[in-house]
Design a protein around this motif. Sequence first.
Motif, PDB file in Angstrom:
ATOM      1  N   ARG A  25       2.702  -7.942   0.115  1.00  0.00           N
ATOM      2  CA  ARG A  25       2.889  -6.514   0.370  1.00  0.00           C
ATOM      3  C   ARG A  25       3.827  -5.928  -0.680  1.00  0.00           C
ATOM      4  NH1 ARG A  25       4.313  -4.139   6.263  1.00  0.00           N
ATOM      5  NH2 ARG A  25       3.304  -2.153   5.912  1.00  0.00           N
ATOM      6  N   LEU A  26       3.341  -4.925  -1.394  1.00  0.00           N
ATOM      7  CA  LEU A  26       4.148  -4.287  -2.426  1.00  0.00           C
ATOM      8  C   LEU A  26       4.966  -3.155  -1.828  1.00  0.00           C
ATOM      9  CD1 LEU A  26       1.504  -4.090  -5.258  1.00  0.00           C
ATOM     10  CD2 LEU A  26       3.351  -5.735  -5.023  1.00  0.00           C
ATOM     11  N   PRO A  27       6.173  -2.939  -2.345  1.00  0.00           N
ATOM     12  CA  PRO A  27       6.992  -1.839  -1.822  1.00  0.00           C
ATOM     13  C   PRO A  27       6.359  -0.492  -2.179  1.00  0.00           C
ATOM     14  CG  PRO A  27       8.068  -2.856  -3.698  1.00  0.00           C
ATOM     15  CD  PRO A  27       6.864  -3.692  -3.378  1.00  0.00           C
ATOM     16  N   ARG A  28       6.484   0.425  -1.253  1.00  0.00           N
ATOM     17  CA  ARG A  28       5.936   1.771  -1.451  1.00  0.00           C
ATOM     18  C   ARG A  28       6.865   2.555  -2.381  1.00  0.00           C
ATOM     19  NH1 ARG A  28       4.138   5.089   3.705  1.00  0.00           N
ATOM     20  NH2 ARG A  28       2.016   4.830   2.977  1.00  0.00           N
ATOM     21  N   PRO A  29       6.319   3.251  -3.374  1.00  0.00           N
ATOM     22  CA  PRO A  29       7.191   4.015  -4.279  1.00  0.00           C
ATOM     23  C   PRO A  29       7.843   5.189  -3.555  1.00  0.00           C
ATOM     24  CG  PRO A  29       4.891   4.451  -4.768  1.00  0.00           C
ATOM     25  CD  PRO A  29       4.923   3.365  -3.744  1.00  0.00           C
ATOM     26  N   ALA A  30       9.028   5.535  -3.986  1.00  0.00           N
ATOM     27  CA  ALA A  30       9.753   6.667  -3.395  1.00  0.00           C
ATOM     28  C   ALA A  30       9.020   7.958  -3.723  1.00  0.00           C
ATOM     29  CB  ALA A  30      11.172   6.707  -3.946  1.00  0.00           C
TER      30      ALA A  30
END
Length: 134
Positions: free
Chosen positions: A4-9
């Motif tokens: 799972r990749l972090p969601r961009p701000a």
Amino acid sequence: MSERLPRPAPIRRPKAAWRQAKGGQAFKSGHAAEWAAAALLMVKGYQILGFRLKTRGGEIDILARRGRVLAVVEVKRRSTVQAAIEALKPAQRQRLAAAGEAVRRNRPALQVLDLRIDIVALAPGRFPRHVRGV
């Protein structure tokens, strides 16, 4: 198993500097207009009970009392005094009346007073004009 990749701000756009400056300038100008209106009302014998009172019905610029009258005062500053007087629309008058009733209802000492909607109109280079019972 997938990673799972972090969601961009989210991208936040800064307020335009001119808009921010204009808002601050309008706030200061409005505050100064309210103080000028309060001074005029005090000279005319009104007791100032409150500034910028927030109610469910709306915001009251100035709440003042003189004799048996409780005045909900709207302060308007425009390029001309006439334009300031005409800036108070019927819908705003209704909101001010509702706000005044709410304040009066919550304060027993004010319940015996007659409620009235007034306006103090200001324009550059002109003496403020107090219009009673708009």
